[in-house]
Motif scaffolding. Structure first.
Motif, PDB file in Angstrom:
ATOM      1  N   TYR A  96      87.433 -14.519  51.777  1.00  0.00           N
ATOM      2  CA  TYR A  96      88.910 -15.701  52.691  1.00  0.00           C
ATOM      3  C   TYR A  96      90.286 -15.559  52.819  1.00  0.00           C
ATOM      4  CZ  TYR A  96      85.442 -18.325  49.877  1.00  0.00           C
ATOM      5  OH  TYR A  96      84.441 -19.044  49.279  1.00  0.00           O
ATOM      6  N   LYS A  97      90.655 -15.615  54.405  1.00  0.00           N
ATOM      7  CA  LYS A  97      92.281 -15.598  54.401  1.00  0.00           C
ATOM      8  C   LYS A  97      92.451 -16.849  54.433  1.00  0.00           C
ATOM      9  CE  LYS A  97      94.927 -14.629  58.183  1.00  0.00           C
ATOM     10  NZ  LYS A  97      95.025 -14.262  59.712  1.00  0.00           N
ATOM     11  N   ALA A  98      93.718 -17.254  53.311  1.00  0.00           N
ATOM     12  CA  ALA A  98      93.575 -18.934  52.643  1.00  0.00           C
ATOM     13  C   ALA A  98      95.312 -18.758  53.648  1.00  0.00           C
ATOM     14  CB  ALA A  98      94.698 -17.800  51.150  1.00  0.00           C
ATOM     15  N   GLY A  99      94.980 -20.461  54.163  1.00  0.00           N
ATOM     16  CA  GLY A  99      96.093 -20.565  54.930  1.00  0.00           C
ATOM     17  C   GLY A  99      97.513 -20.650  53.956  1.00  0.00           C
ATOM     18  N   ALA A 100      98.513 -21.996  52.883  1.00  0.00           N
ATOM     19  CA  ALA A 100      99.125 -21.784  52.349  1.00  0.00           C
ATOM     20  C   ALA A 100      99.754 -20.807  51.087  1.00  0.00           C
ATOM     21  CB  ALA A 100      99.882 -23.557  52.810  1.00  0.00           C
ATOM     22  N   GLU A 101      98.864 -21.117  51.002  1.00  0.00           N
ATOM     23  CA  GLU A 101      98.355 -20.702  49.305  1.00  0.00           C
ATOM     24  C   GLU A 101      98.346 -18.707  49.760  1.00  0.00           C
ATOM     25  OE1 GLU A 101      98.389 -21.789  46.489  1.00  0.00           O
ATOM     26  OE2 GLU A 101      98.328 -23.976  47.206  1.00  0.00           O
ATOM     27  N   ARG A 102      98.443 -18.682  48.733  1.00  0.00           N
ATOM     28  CA  ARG A 102      98.027 -16.765  48.335  1.00  0.00           C
ATOM     29  C   ARG A 102      96.894 -16.139  48.955  1.00  0.00           C
ATOM     30  NH1 ARG A 102     103.008 -14.595  43.898  1.00  0.00           N
ATOM     31  NH2 ARG A 102     104.714 -14.755  45.487  1.00  0.00           N
ATOM     32  N   GLU A 103      96.159 -16.651  47.583  1.00  0.00           N
ATOM     33  CA  GLU A 103      94.557 -16.426  47.239  1.00  0.00           C
ATOM     34  C   GLU A 103      93.597 -17.603  47.718  1.00  0.00           C
ATOM     35  OE1 GLU A 103      93.424 -13.457  47.866  1.00  0.00           O
ATOM     36  OE2 GLU A 103      94.839 -12.069  47.250  1.00  0.00           O
ATOM     37  N   SER A 104      92.318 -17.775  47.563  1.00  0.00           N
ATOM     38  CA  SER A 104      91.575 -18.298  47.485  1.00  0.00           C
ATOM     39  C   SER A 104      91.328 -18.437  45.982  1.00  0.00           C
ATOM     40  CB  SER A 104      90.787 -18.755  48.670  1.00  0.00           C
ATOM     41  OG  SER A 104      90.679 -18.591  49.775  1.00  0.00           O
ATOM     42  N   TYR A 105      91.486 -18.805  45.511  1.00  0.00           N
ATOM     43  CA  TYR A 105      91.339 -19.217  43.914  1.00  0.00           C
ATOM     44  C   TYR A 105      90.559 -19.392  43.294  1.00  0.00           C
ATOM     45  CZ  TYR A 105      96.461 -19.453  44.589  1.00  0.00           C
ATOM     46  OH  TYR A 105      97.358 -19.013  44.844  1.00  0.00           O
ATOM     47  N   PHE A 106      89.837 -18.663  42.131  1.00  0.00           N
ATOM     48  CA  PHE A 106      88.122 -18.948  41.558  1.00  0.00           C
ATOM     49  C   PHE A 106      86.865 -18.342  43.045  1.00  0.00           C
ATOM     50  CE2 PHE A 106      91.139 -20.667  38.693  1.00  0.00           C
ATOM     51  CZ  PHE A 106      90.360 -19.507  37.164  1.00  0.00           C
ATOM     52  N   LYS A 107      87.352 -17.449  43.166  1.00  0.00           N
ATOM     53  CA  LYS A 107      86.356 -17.980  45.101  1.00  0.00           C
ATOM     54  C   LYS A 107      86.295 -16.462  45.093  1.00  0.00           C
ATOM     55  CE  LYS A 107      86.760 -21.872  46.675  1.00  0.00           C
ATOM     56  NZ  LYS A 107      85.233 -23.187  46.453  1.00  0.00           N
ATOM     57  N   PRO A 108      85.179 -15.831  44.132  1.00  0.00           N
ATOM     58  CA  PRO A 108      84.661 -14.391  44.555  1.00  0.00           C
ATOM     59  C   PRO A 108      84.154 -13.714  46.255  1.00  0.00           C
ATOM     60  CG  PRO A 108      83.304 -15.043  43.232  1.00  0.00           C
ATOM     61  CD  PRO A 108      83.782 -16.470  43.871  1.00  0.00           C
ATOM     62  N   GLN A 109      84.004 -12.522  46.245  1.00  0.00           N
ATOM     63  CA  GLN A 109      83.916 -12.042  47.372  1.00  0.00           C
ATOM     64  C   GLN A 109      82.496 -11.683  47.928  1.00  0.00           C
ATOM     65  OE1 GLN A 109      86.665  -9.952  49.389  1.00  0.00           O
ATOM     66  NE2 GLN A 109      88.430 -10.703  48.690  1.00  0.00           N
ATOM     67  N   LEU A 110      82.213 -10.694  46.837  1.00  0.00           N
ATOM     68  CA  LEU A 110      80.301 -10.941  46.280  1.00  0.00           C
ATOM     69  C   LEU A 110      79.713 -11.348  45.757  1.00  0.00           C
ATOM     70  CD1 LEU A 110      78.048  -9.192  47.149  1.00  0.00           C
ATOM     71  CD2 LEU A 110      79.028  -7.391  44.999  1.00  0.00           C
ATOM     72  N   ARG A 111      78.537 -11.760  45.819  1.00  0.00           N
ATOM     73  CA  ARG A 111      77.486 -12.706  45.015  1.00  0.00           C
ATOM     74  C   ARG A 111      76.302 -11.728  44.963  1.00  0.00           C
ATOM     75  NH1 ARG A 111      79.073 -18.992  45.523  1.00  0.00           N
ATOM     76  NH2 ARG A 111      79.312 -17.957  47.391  1.00  0.00           N
ATOM     77  N   LEU A 112      75.524 -11.420  44.187  1.00  0.00           N
ATOM     78  CA  LEU A 112      74.016 -11.023  44.081  1.00  0.00           C
ATOM     79  C   LEU A 112      73.975 -11.886  43.145  1.00  0.00           C
ATOM     80  CD1 LEU A 112      72.352  -8.857  46.435  1.00  0.00           C
ATOM     81  CD2 LEU A 112      73.453  -7.550  44.386  1.00  0.00           C
TER      82      LEU A 112
END
Length: 565
Positions: free
Chosen positions: A442-458
């Protein structure tokens, strides 16, 4: 009479001679031998009973004719010297398996776990189906008011006619819980958690035309869905969705039109939003020789509280390189996604009051991948995608109530680069394994992070049937770390809304640790009607959280019985 006397005399003389020889006496000193010879003519003597009193009539020459009955069949004489085919012996009809349409299921376990489930269906008629489903699941954790229970009651019906299939459903869901969130650094901040109750009532009807091999066939589909949603406080939401689909087949081409109208209204104490969408999607589809291409446009009209018009391209392609083994596919599309209070609470039930409802715009989505099978029981799919979303919905902990979540929207454009893979292996009917992988950057727009969005799910599931009686199941879920926003000072405007641009000096970002959740279960078939089951969750007993301050239950196990009838 002379013959008789002579015979008797001879017999007596012989007997006497034998009798004299048999006696144990001393023989006389002088022996006299005489030989008597009798000669006479032979004269047969017949008994009176066998004498014939009359002679046969030799002049009767009449012949005997037997009577016969003949049945002549009219059969053509075939002069065929070829080898005749052997007629296969007809196999006896297989005994029909005893199937059960209904079941009841119940179980208990630690942490106050209680499960009750039932399903009732009518008959085995494939053209007419109706049934009802009920489920209750409740559990109580070790934290203060870490109680949660869910109920569902659904009734459905399906009728398959000669030209169309009709479906209908009535569904009710209830979700009860507490805002039990606790900050480990300040455990006394939430001494008496509030209770929340979510209610959802839904009606749905659908009509779909049946498939026909006619190259110039006309097909259609229509669907209507409406629901009412509310919580224990003052939040209410109503929605009505109408969907239509028309398709005309002309040889290898298809001309079609898909359209939908989504009408919704969300209301709370301080907010009221009319969130409506109207979509029209005309398209042309070419399908021939392992190639399928769909090209069209997606026209979206927003109206209600906000009004706007957008047009997006829609192109999908699917190429079969190796039949049944390898397909290459790709897609380019754009859309407007309607955010609803129902969908947001399904993802995170610990929402605050007066939630802001706003649509997210998916400006451009590009994906490509491969899929196919590697033989019987083996299937795979992999794709890479890139998405660009404006106003993506995110959860943040409220400044006034740390254990409740507000919904904010990343006012810039969020870019997502992802990889998705699925794998399915079925060695036999007794051994199955599936796995799914999601990796997202995730590369957020105006925010610092995309909150509660994990990068890995298995996630992975395994099933093994032992001796047709015992079934063993195992599942694992792995999730990477995610980020959360915590406000240091009140970020809200005087009217209670979030500013369009976040102020980084008023917030900090904290890390939410990832987790590994391993579960196993088993089912033992006692007989055709009874079976026993057991299931254990979070075997590693890890204290993990999907959302900040909300720790999930540790190790828990429950089991029970299932009765089919």
């Amino acid at each position: 009479m002379r013959f008789n006397k002579t015979t008797y005399f001879t017999i007596l003389l012989a007997i006497g001679t034998l009798g004299l020889r048999a006696q144990d006496v001393k023989p006389p000193e002088k022996t006299v031998s005489e030989e008597i010879e009798i000669i006479r003519p032979y004269k047969p003597v017949l008994a009176e009973a066998v004498k014939l009193r009359r002679s046969p009539d030799l002049d009767n020459i009449k012949t005997y004719k037997a009577k016969f009955n003949y049945q002549l069949s009219d059969r053509k004489l075939e002069l065929n010297t070829d080898i005749q085919k052997l007629q296969a012996q007809k196999v006896a009809d297989e005994r029909r398996a005893e199937l059960f349409n209904n079941y009841v299921k119940g179980g208990i376990g630690n942490l106050g776990t209680f499960l009750a489930e039932a399903y009732v269906g009518m008959g085995q008629d494939p053209a007419l189906q109706a049934g009802a489903f009920f489920r209750h699941f409740g559990q109580q954790g070790k934290l203060n008011k870490q109680n949660e229970n869910k109920q569902q009651l659904s009734v459905f019906a399906r009728s398959i006619g000669e030209t169309a299939t009709l479906n209908g459903k009535v569904n009710y869901q209830r979700h009860g819980l507490y805002f039990y969130g606790i900050d480990d650094q300040n455990p006394s901040l939430n001494p008496n958690p509030e209770r929340q109750l979510l209610n959802f009532f839904e009606l749905e009807g659908e009509a779909i035309s049946k498939y026909t091999p006619d190259p110039d066939a006309f097909s259609y589909a229509a669907k209507v869905n409406g629901y009412l949603f509310n919580d224990r406080f003052s939040a209410k939401e109503s929605a009505l969705t109408l969907t239509g689909y028309l398709n005309k087949r002309i040889s290898k081409f298809n001309l079609g039109l898909a359209t939908s109208a989504e009408l919704g209204k969300t209301k709370d104490l301080n907010t009221e939003v009319a969130n409506n969408l109207f979509k029209v999607n005309p398209y042309v589809k070419l399908q021939a020789g392992g190639v399928k291409i769909i090209a069209g446009a997606n026209l979206v009209q927003e109206f209600g509280t906000k009004s706007s018009t957008r047009i997006f391209p829609v192109v999908t392609a699917d190429f079969t390189l190796i039949p049944d083994f390898l397909q290459v596919f790709g897609e380019v599309k754009g859309d407007v996604n309607r955010n609803t209070l129902k969908d947001l609470t399904d993802e995170n039930p610990f929402l605050n009051s007066n939630i802001t409802i706003k649509n997210s715009v998916e400006n451009l989505s590009i994906s490509a991948g491969i899929k196919g099978t590697g033989g019987p029981g083996f299937g795979y799919k992999a794709r890479v995608y890139s998405r660009e979303i404006t106003d993506m919905a995110l959860f943040v902990n409220s400044f006034d109530s740390f254990n409740k979540f507000d919904v904010i929207y990343d006012f810039g454009k969020t870019k997502i680069l992802g990889l998705e893979g699925e794998l399915s292996v079925q060695v036999s009917d007794n051994l199955k394994w599936t796995g799914k992988l999601n990796m997202e950057n995730y590369k957020a727009g105006a925010e610092r992070e995309s909150y509660f969005k994990p990068q890995l799910r298995l996630s992975s599931n395994f099933s093994f049937v032992i001796d047709k009686k015992f079934t063993f199941d195992a599942a694992v879920s792995i999730q990477d770390d995610s980020k959360a926003k915590v406000f240091i000072v009140n970020p809200l405007n005087p009217d209670g809304t979030y500013p369009p641009v976040p102020d980084f000096d008023k917030e900090r970002v904290v890390n939410v640790k990832g987790f590994v959740d391993l579960g196993v279960g088993g089912t033992y078939k006692i007989n055709n009607k009874f079976s026993a089951f057991a299931k254990a969750n979070n075997i590693l007993n890890t204290n993990y959280s999907k959302f900040l301050y909300y720790r999930l239950n540790g190790f828990n196990i429950f089991g029970g019985l299932t009765y089919s009838f």
